[in-house]
Scaffold this motif. Structure first.
Motif, short mmCIF file in Angstrom:
data_model
loop_
_atom_site.label_atom_id
_atom_site.label_comp_id
_atom_site.label_asym_id
_atom_site.label_seq_id
_atom_site.Cartn_x
_atom_site.Cartn_y
_atom_site.Cartn_z
N MET A 479 -7.02 34.17 -5.95
CA MET A 479 -7.74 33.08 -5.29
C MET A 479 -9.25 33.26 -5.43
SD MET A 479 -5.33 33.07 -1.89
CE MET A 479 -5.93 31.55 -1.18
N SER A 480 -9.95 32.14 -5.38
CA SER A 480 -11.40 32.13 -5.48
C SER A 480 -12.04 32.81 -4.27
CB SER A 480 -11.90 30.68 -5.56
OG SER A 480 -13.29 30.59 -5.38
N GLN A 481 -13.31 33.20 -4.42
CA GLN A 481 -14.11 33.71 -3.29
C GLN A 481 -15.37 32.87 -3.08
OE1 GLN A 481 -13.23 35.66 -5.95
NE2 GLN A 481 -12.36 37.58 -5.27
N ARG A 482 -15.34 31.62 -3.52
CA ARG A 482 -16.56 30.81 -3.56
C ARG A 482 -16.97 30.25 -2.20
NH1 ARG A 482 -20.20 31.53 -7.15
NH2 ARG A 482 -18.44 31.96 -8.54
N MET A 483 -16.08 30.27 -1.20
CA MET A 483 -16.42 29.72 0.11
C MET A 483 -17.64 30.40 0.72
SD MET A 483 -14.33 27.24 1.19
CE MET A 483 -14.31 27.33 2.97
N GLN A 484 -17.87 31.68 0.36
CA GLN A 484 -18.97 32.42 0.96
C GLN A 484 -20.34 31.84 0.60
OE1 GLN A 484 -19.69 36.40 -0.90
NE2 GLN A 484 -17.92 35.88 -2.16
N SER A 485 -20.39 30.95 -0.39
CA SER A 485 -21.66 30.34 -0.75
C SER A 485 -22.02 29.14 0.12
CB SER A 485 -21.64 29.92 -2.23
OG SER A 485 -21.62 31.07 -3.06
N PHE A 486 -21.11 28.71 0.98
CA PHE A 486 -21.44 27.70 1.99
C PHE A 486 -22.29 28.31 3.10
CE2 PHE A 486 -17.45 25.22 0.83
CZ PHE A 486 -18.08 24.01 0.60
N VAL A 487 -22.93 27.45 3.88
CA VAL A 487 -23.56 27.86 5.13
C VAL A 487 -22.86 27.14 6.28
CG1 VAL A 487 -25.78 28.25 3.99
CG2 VAL A 487 -25.35 26.03 5.06
N LEU A 488 -23.03 27.69 7.47
CA LEU A 488 -22.45 27.07 8.66
C LEU A 488 -23.49 26.32 9.48
CD1 LEU A 488 -20.13 29.99 9.91
CD2 LEU A 488 -19.66 28.23 8.19
N ASP A 489 -24.76 26.67 9.29
CA ASP A 489 -25.85 26.11 10.09
C ASP A 489 -26.69 25.17 9.23
OD1 ASP A 489 -28.00 25.56 11.71
OD2 ASP A 489 -28.44 27.65 12.20
N PRO A 490 -26.80 23.88 9.61
CA PRO A 490 -27.62 22.94 8.84
C PRO A 490 -29.07 23.37 8.72
CG PRO A 490 -26.25 21.77 10.42
CD PRO A 490 -26.13 23.22 10.75
N ALA A 491 -29.55 24.21 9.63
CA ALA A 491 -30.93 24.69 9.53
C ALA A 491 -31.14 25.54 8.28
CB ALA A 491 -31.30 25.48 10.78
N ASP A 492 -30.08 26.20 7.80
CA ASP A 492 -30.18 26.98 6.57
C ASP A 492 -30.28 26.08 5.35
OD1 ASP A 492 -30.11 29.47 7.77
OD2 ASP A 492 -27.93 29.65 7.63
N ASN A 493 -29.45 25.06 5.31
CA ASN A 493 -29.43 24.11 4.20
C ASN A 493 -28.57 22.92 4.63
OD1 ASN A 493 -28.86 22.56 1.94
ND2 ASN A 493 -28.57 24.29 0.57
N PRO A 494 -29.19 21.80 4.97
CA PRO A 494 -28.41 20.65 5.47
C PRO A 494 -27.48 20.04 4.43
CG PRO A 494 -30.72 20.06 5.16
CD PRO A 494 -30.64 21.54 4.98
N PHE A 495 -27.64 20.41 3.15
CA PHE A 495 -26.83 19.84 2.08
C PHE A 495 -25.62 20.70 1.73
CE2 PHE A 495 -31.20 18.50 1.70
CZ PHE A 495 -31.12 17.15 1.44
N ASN A 496 -25.53 21.90 2.27
CA ASN A 496 -24.50 22.84 1.83
C ASN A 496 -23.69 23.40 3.00
OD1 ASN A 496 -23.14 24.42 -0.17
ND2 ASN A 496 -24.44 26.17 0.30
N VAL A 497 -23.49 22.59 4.03
CA VAL A 497 -22.68 23.00 5.17
C VAL A 497 -21.21 22.79 4.84
CG1 VAL A 497 -22.22 22.62 7.63
CG2 VAL A 497 -24.55 22.37 6.74
N VAL A 498 -20.39 23.78 5.14
CA VAL A 498 -18.98 23.71 4.79
C VAL A 498 -18.29 22.52 5.44
CG1 VAL A 498 -18.26 25.24 6.69
CG2 VAL A 498 -16.84 25.06 4.63
#
Length: 635
Positions: A479-498
């Motif tokens: 299985m992939s491990q790519r989920m870790q490249s998401f963020v949970l907080d929009p303050a980090d990056n509003p375009f890349n929230v899981v």
């Protein structure tokens, strides 16, 4: 002999000219690896056996797309920092339409993958390992769609080398050592343990006659479950052909079996059994996309990248900024050149870290503004010539596309080093923490570069599902491990929230360049957040300093860490700079005075692979850096 001022002046002038020449351009020295030359085709990738798979397909009459698909399949089977459950990103030049096509085969977050879910598990970001780190598989679909749309051969032809390898191939030391390194992690997942730790006794120690619990270098490594899964795809293609379907329809019948049939059901069952979130519907609803890439013109050369669902536009932004400087006059790896590169990359990566994400999900990324030449000129003005700026932040590209930034408050609060952290100085990191940062920062992939005489050119950076991979059920698929490249907080990056169905912003970044409207360069590299850095410098080595592809691939690159790690805990270390050991003392001293914390490496180019199309001679130049096991074959 009487003093002759004219003679002395002349000698000084000659000596100065010689010195300037050595700074302005590198000496055309013999490379560690020889350049590849071909007139019919070139295949370059991360493993020698995988390059051979590409050569086999070319010799069967396949084109560059067929060969690239076979090489992706082979590298996935060999666990060359990827597995079959990972993701595939590609750029393809079609000689018949004279267009560059982007292939988006990155998986998506499964049902239930929300910030609230991960926080309830105690995570600040999705985890690095295990089923909760996995997006849906993308590589199988990417291979089949590329092959169906642009290839010539059957799926059976293209998968034949991978199936043969899944039945058993002599494993190389690099992968065998990785299995041994990650044995404790692999023990957590029953199917991974059964597949990789075949010499483990009941006491957890190697069986008699073996030196380790996993395979030894040169041993025949067998993956019967994976072989069975790949044969199911070939069988489905054969059934469709027998039923009267054409080549493309038959390949897509195999695609449907993987994503909507028994393989999808077993993959989802295996994921859920281990605590994963994947459902059969997640796989059935996923699809790869053929899309238009983004590009910029750098001094007459059109450079193409995939858009903001990967980090590719960061290199394009950097080229736009660097166009405002006379790099050649600075001299290759002079103080001014290194400083300008570092500051430019910091500006581009700050924008990457805040604005990049899946363009198929709201909010819409401001890509037009980000790639604006006017925006680049404004960003270039921020570079301080006398010192490093450790607090370079994202800019505001919205006015450059006639809009107002809807995230002004988050932008004003954003810092490269997150508030509450005190790790901006390398000497404040413990050796263990710094080693872990470096491991995740450079997390690998592989690369695939192919070209043929018909004019097809392919650049691919497949990845995901690397060791230590969690194998889902009886599929043999890691299985992939790519989920870790998401963020949970929009303050980090509003375009890349899981969010379910969303693609994380990945580091993977194939590259292509056209000159005078014709293919000129295909290039890629593995190495996580170092990828775009190495590719930018490779391109400049060729275009600005006249290096051959092999010389450029082995160039003395620099590495900056003044960007947020796309993996792990997403940290940053402003001012830290890795240089090649060949950089002279006076340059080191001048950079130190500018505030950089220097480190040195004997080989800092990264495992770059590339092909240059020699329009003058009608031939191809292939290159593979000597960083790892990357290898090429040409004819």
């Amino acid at each position: 002999m009487p003093f002759d001022s004219k003679r002395v002046s002349s000698r000084l002038a000659i000596a100065l000219a010689a010195f300037v020449a050595t700074v302005a351009a590198p000496v055309q020295a013999k490379t560690v690896k020889p350049p590849l030359h071909g007139q019919h085709w070139v295949a370059v990738t991360g493993k020698p056996l995988a390059a051979t798979a590409g050569a086999r397909i070319f010799m069967q009459g396949g084109n560059a797309v067929d060969a690239a698909c076979a090489m992706i399949a082979a590298t996935s089977t060999m666990w060359d920092t990827l597995g079959w459950g990972g993701e595939t990103q590609a750029l393809i030049y079609n000689p018949h339409t004279r267009k560059v096509i982007g292939v988006n085969a990155l998986g998506v977050a499964p049902t239930g993958a929300t910030p609230e879910f991960y926080r309830s598990k105690g995570y600040d970001y999705p985890p690095e390992f295990g089923p909760l780190a996995a997006v849906t598989p993308g590589t199988p679909g990417g291979i089949m769609v590329m092959l169906a749309e642009y290839g010539k051969l059957s799926l059976a032809d293209v998968l034949a080398p991978a199936i043969e390898m899944a039945d058993g191939y002599p494993i190389e030391a690099q992968t065998a050592d990785l299995i041994e390194k990650w044995k404790d992690e692999l023990r957590k997942w029953p199917e991974s343990r059964r597949t990789f730790l075949m010499h483990e006794g009941k006491d957890g120690k190697p069986l008699p006659g073996y030196s380790r619990v996993g395979p030894e270098a040169g041993e025949i490594f067998r993956q019967p479950d994976l072989a069975a899964t790949l044969r199911k795809l070939v069988d489905e293609e054969a059934k469709a052909r027998k039923a009267g379907k054409n080549r493309k329809q038959a390949i897509m019948a195999a695609y449907d079996r993987f994503y909507k049939g028994d393989i999808a059901k077993e993959f989802s069952r295996g994921s859920q059994e281990l605590g994963g979130l994947h459902t059969p519907e997640d796989l059935a609803n996923w699809q790869p996309y053929l899309e238009e890439p983004v590009s910029v013109n750098y001094k007459g050369i059109e450079v193409y990248k995939l858009t903001t669902w990967v980090q590719g536009p960061a290199m394009l932004q950097a080229l736009n900024i660097l166009e405002n400087f006379d790099l050649k006059s600075m001299g290759y790896n002079s103080t001014r050149y290194i400083h300008t590169l570092y500051q430019t990359m910091s500006l581009a990566f700050a924008d990457r870290d805040f604005y990049y994400g899946d363009p198929r999900f709201p909010p819409e990324e401001p890509i037009k503004g980000l790639l604006s030449k006017d925006y680049a000129r404004e960003r270039a003005k921020l570079i301080k010539e006398d010192r490093n700026d450790p607090d370079i932040r994202p800019g505001d590209p919205y006015p450059f596309q006639g809009a107002t930034n809807p995230f002004k408050a988050q932008l004003d609060a954003w810092r490269t080093v997150k508030p509450g952290k005190d790790k901006s100085k390398p000497n404040q990191w413990s050796p263990t923490a710094l080693a872990e940062f470096d491991r995740t920062f450079r997390l690998g992939t592989t690369s695939v570069e192919t070209v043929d005489k018909e004019g097809w050119v392919v650049s691919v950076t497949p990845s995901g599902g690397w060791l230590p991979a969690t194998i889902a059920g009886k599929t043999g698929i890691g299985m992939s491990q790519r989920m870790q490249s998401f963020v949970l907080d929009p303050a980090d990056n509003p375009f890349n929230v899981v969010a379910p169905g969303k693609r994380p912003r990945a580091t993977l970044t194939p590259s292509m360049a056209l000159k005078d409207g014709k293919p000129y360069l295909a290039f890629a590299v593995q190495g996580g957040d170092t990828q775009e850095q190495n590719l930018l410098q490779f391109f400049l080595n060729v275009v600005e300093f006249g290096m051959t592809p092999q010389e450029a691939a082995e160039g003395a690159n620099i590495t900056t860490y003044q960007l947020r790690d796309s993996f792990g805990s997403h940290e940053s270390i402003p001012g830290r700079l890795t240089l090649a050991e060949s950089v002279p003392a006076w340059v080191r001293n001048e950079l130190t005075k500018k505030g950089y914390k220097l480190e040195f490496s004997a080989n800092n180019s990264g495992p770059i692979t590339a092909i240059q199309i020699d329009a003058k001679h009608g031939t191809f130049w292939g290159a593979a850096a000597y960083h790892g096991e990357d290898y090429g074959i040409a004819w």
